[in-house]
Scaffold this motif. Structure first.
Motif, mmCIF file in Angstrom:
data_model
loop_
_atom_site.group_PDB
_atom_site.id
_atom_site.type_symbol
_atom_site.label_atom_id
_atom_site.label_comp_id
_atom_site.label_asym_id
_atom_site.label_seq_id
_atom_site.Cartn_x
_atom_site.Cartn_y
_atom_site.Cartn_z
ATOM 1 N N LYS A 152 86.213 31.139 48.123
ATOM 2 C CA LYS A 152 86.586 29.901 48.840
ATOM 3 C C LYS A 152 85.077 29.001 49.235
ATOM 4 O O LYS A 152 83.764 29.638 49.403
ATOM 5 C CB LYS A 152 87.552 30.108 49.895
ATOM 6 N N PRO A 153 85.653 27.516 48.433
ATOM 7 C CA PRO A 153 83.994 27.313 49.261
ATOM 8 C C PRO A 153 83.841 27.303 51.027
ATOM 9 O O PRO A 153 82.591 27.163 51.268
ATOM 10 C CB PRO A 153 84.017 25.878 49.913
ATOM 11 N N GLU A 154 84.034 27.712 51.712
ATOM 12 C CA GLU A 154 84.035 28.772 53.038
ATOM 13 C C GLU A 154 83.536 29.975 52.864
ATOM 14 O O GLU A 154 82.393 30.277 53.577
ATOM 15 C CB GLU A 154 85.148 29.008 54.099
ATOM 16 N N ASP A 155 83.389 30.475 51.974
ATOM 17 C CA ASP A 155 82.242 31.841 51.645
ATOM 18 C C ASP A 155 81.051 31.518 51.469
ATOM 19 O O ASP A 155 80.198 32.171 50.884
ATOM 20 C CB ASP A 155 82.973 32.070 50.525
ATOM 21 N N THR A 156 80.562 29.917 51.205
ATOM 22 C CA THR A 156 79.577 30.015 50.624
ATOM 23 C C THR A 156 78.513 30.172 52.452
ATOM 24 O O THR A 156 78.818 29.707 53.620
ATOM 25 C CB THR A 156 79.349 28.004 50.924
ATOM 26 N N ALA A 157 77.932 30.209 52.282
ATOM 27 C CA ALA A 157 76.407 31.044 53.356
ATOM 28 C C ALA A 157 75.046 31.694 52.526
ATOM 29 O O ALA A 157 74.694 32.272 51.236
ATOM 30 C CB ALA A 157 76.858 31.775 54.407
ATOM 31 N N VAL A 158 74.700 32.133 53.470
ATOM 32 C CA VAL A 158 73.428 33.033 53.236
ATOM 33 C C VAL A 158 73.928 34.012 53.649
ATOM 34 O O VAL A 158 74.260 34.770 54.957
ATOM 35 C CB VAL A 158 72.044 32.897 54.216
ATOM 36 N N TYR A 159 73.651 35.289 52.256
ATOM 37 C CA TYR A 159 74.226 36.614 53.238
ATOM 38 C C TYR A 159 73.141 38.082 53.022
ATOM 39 O O TYR A 159 72.332 37.563 52.136
ATOM 40 C CB TYR A 159 75.040 37.054 50.956
ATOM 41 N N TYR A 160 73.222 38.463 54.312
ATOM 42 C CA TYR A 160 71.977 39.188 54.189
ATOM 43 C C TYR A 160 73.054 41.276 54.523
ATOM 44 O O TYR A 160 74.045 41.222 54.459
ATOM 45 C CB TYR A 160 72.100 39.372 56.229
ATOM 46 N N CYS A 161 71.545 41.584 53.673
ATOM 47 C CA CYS A 161 71.712 43.013 53.409
ATOM 48 C C CYS A 161 71.405 43.693 55.103
ATOM 49 O O CYS A 161 70.019 43.355 55.561
ATOM 50 C CB CYS A 161 71.584 43.757 52.063
ATOM 51 N N HIS A 162 72.274 44.193 55.418
ATOM 52 C CA HIS A 162 71.628 45.402 56.800
ATOM 53 C C HIS A 162 71.551 46.625 56.491
ATOM 54 O O HIS A 162 72.904 47.259 55.976
ATOM 55 C CB HIS A 162 72.808 44.512 57.556
ATOM 56 N N ALA A 163 71.397 47.989 57.600
ATOM 57 C CA ALA A 163 70.867 49.458 57.061
ATOM 58 C C ALA A 163 70.402 49.442 58.724
ATOM 59 O O ALA A 163 70.177 48.547 59.274
ATOM 60 C CB ALA A 163 69.544 49.559 56.501
ATOM 61 N N ASP A 164 72.042 49.677 59.540
ATOM 62 C CA ASP A 164 72.063 50.428 60.688
ATOM 63 C C ASP A 164 71.521 51.596 61.084
ATOM 64 O O ASP A 164 72.075 52.709 59.569
ATOM 65 C CB ASP A 164 73.613 49.901 60.708
ATOM 66 N N ARG A 165 71.058 52.621 62.019
ATOM 67 C CA ARG A 165 70.403 53.737 62.535
ATOM 68 C C ARG A 165 70.048 54.037 60.944
ATOM 69 O O ARG A 165 70.639 55.369 60.717
ATOM 70 C CB ARG A 165 72.078 54.547 62.659
ATOM 71 N N VAL A 166 69.051 53.567 60.554
ATOM 72 C CA VAL A 166 67.418 54.375 59.366
ATOM 73 C C VAL A 166 67.415 55.423 60.295
ATOM 74 O O VAL A 166 66.103 55.408 61.079
ATOM 75 C CB VAL A 166 67.597 52.754 59.188
ATOM 76 N N ARG A 167 67.325 56.544 59.829
ATOM 77 C CA ARG A 167 66.272 57.526 59.838
ATOM 78 C C ARG A 167 65.172 58.073 58.362
ATOM 79 O O ARG A 167 65.159 57.853 57.667
ATOM 80 C CB ARG A 167 66.904 58.928 59.737
ATOM 81 N N ARG A 168 63.582 57.501 59.024
ATOM 82 C CA ARG A 168 62.902 57.737 57.949
ATOM 83 C C ARG A 168 62.283 59.553 58.121
ATOM 84 O O ARG A 168 62.209 60.240 59.393
ATOM 85 C CB ARG A 168 61.718 56.643 58.431
ATOM 86 N N PHE A 169 60.951 59.505 56.826
ATOM 87 C CA PHE A 169 60.731 60.745 57.312
ATOM 88 C C PHE A 169 59.068 60.572 57.763
ATOM 89 O O PHE A 169 59.053 61.589 58.680
ATOM 90 C CB PHE A 169 60.255 61.007 55.799
ATOM 91 N N ASP A 170 58.835 59.750 57.881
ATOM 92 C CA ASP A 170 57.431 59.469 58.614
ATOM 93 C C ASP A 170 57.847 58.793 60.344
ATOM 94 O O ASP A 170 56.083 58.968 61.095
ATOM 95 C CB ASP A 170 56.880 58.530 58.076
ATOM 96 N N VAL A 171 58.552 58.593 60.800
ATOM 97 C CA VAL A 171 59.219 57.598 62.029
ATOM 98 C C VAL A 171 59.621 58.454 62.972
ATOM 99 O O VAL A 171 60.704 58.659 62.262
ATOM 100 C CB VAL A 171 59.265 56.683 62.020
ATOM 101 N N SER A 172 60.141 59.106 64.140
ATOM 102 C CA SER A 172 60.554 59.512 64.820
ATOM 103 C C SER A 172 62.094 57.888 65.588
ATOM 104 O O SER A 172 62.002 57.284 65.122
ATOM 105 C CB SER A 172 60.065 60.161 65.871
ATOM 106 N N GLY A 173 63.207 59.055 66.047
ATOM 107 C CA GLY A 173 64.288 57.848 65.530
ATOM 108 C C GLY A 173 64.787 56.815 64.816
ATOM 109 O O GLY A 173 64.639 57.811 63.844
ATOM 110 N N THR A 174 65.422 55.996 65.565
ATOM 111 C CA THR A 174 65.759 55.920 64.389
ATOM 112 C C THR A 174 66.266 53.964 64.655
ATOM 113 O O THR A 174 65.557 52.913 65.761
ATOM 114 C CB THR A 174 67.774 55.593 63.986
ATOM 115 N N ARG A 175 66.557 52.681 64.259
ATOM 116 C CA ARG A 175 66.530 51.497 63.646
ATOM 117 C C ARG A 175 67.142 51.181 62.689
ATOM 118 O O ARG A 175 67.043 51.103 61.622
ATOM 119 C CB ARG A 175 64.688 50.772 64.005
ATOM 120 N N ALA A 176 67.345 49.527 62.181
ATOM 121 C CA ALA A 176 68.182 48.824 61.812
ATOM 122 C C ALA A 176 67.306 47.660 61.609
ATOM 123 O O ALA A 176 65.823 47.669 61.504
ATOM 124 C CB ALA A 176 68.776 48.027 62.746
ATOM 125 N N TYR A 177 67.242 47.386 59.747
ATOM 126 C CA TYR A 177 66.468 46.494 58.741
ATOM 127 C C TYR A 177 67.408 45.994 58.179
ATOM 128 O O TYR A 177 68.529 46.004 58.140
ATOM 129 C CB TYR A 177 65.713 47.486 58.224
#
Length: 122
Positions: A86-111
């Motif tokens: 629908k026209p109301e779906d018009t927007a910039v769409y963002y991908c989001h990753a939550d509670r990402v755990r990395r091999f090289d950094v402790s803890g988690t964060r979002a991107y």
């Protein structure tokens, strides 16, 4: 570092379909949830759909029955199939990753991804 790369946006007529894809790359050990948000001009960013690593899905009421989110945990990818746009779906769409755990950094964060334009117009 972790990067999210979106693809698949563009211009589509009302009633049409688009498929957005996002791949997360970097030294990723695990990602709890991946999803899509959108922001229309003059409006706040809002959740569109999210899926957890266990497969639980949540959708905004405005897209239920029209959008489908899917995820490949092994490939760190998430896709959004958008139908009956629908026209109301018009927007910039963002991908989001939550509670990402990395091999090289402790803890988690979002991107966040950089965002991709979706325009629904005749």
């Amino acid at each position: 570092q972790v990067q999210l790369a979106e693809s698949g946006g563009g211009l589509v007529q009302p009633g049409g379909s688009l498929r957005l894809s996002c791949v997360a790359s970097g030294s990723i050990f695990s990602i709890y949830a991946m999803g899509w948000y959108r922001q229309a001009p003059g409006k706040q960013r809002e959740l569109v759909a999210v899926v957890t690593s266990g497969g639980s899905r949540n959708y905004a009421d405005s897209v239920k029955g029209r959008f489908t989110i899917s995820r490949d945990n092994a490939k760190n990818t998430v896709s959004l199939e958008m139908n009956s746009l629908k026209p109301e779906d018009t927007a910039v769409y963002y991908c989001h990753a939550d509670r990402v755990r990395r091999f090289d950094v402790s803890g988690t964060r979002a991107y966040w991804g950089q965002g991709i334009q979706v325009t629904v117009s005749s």
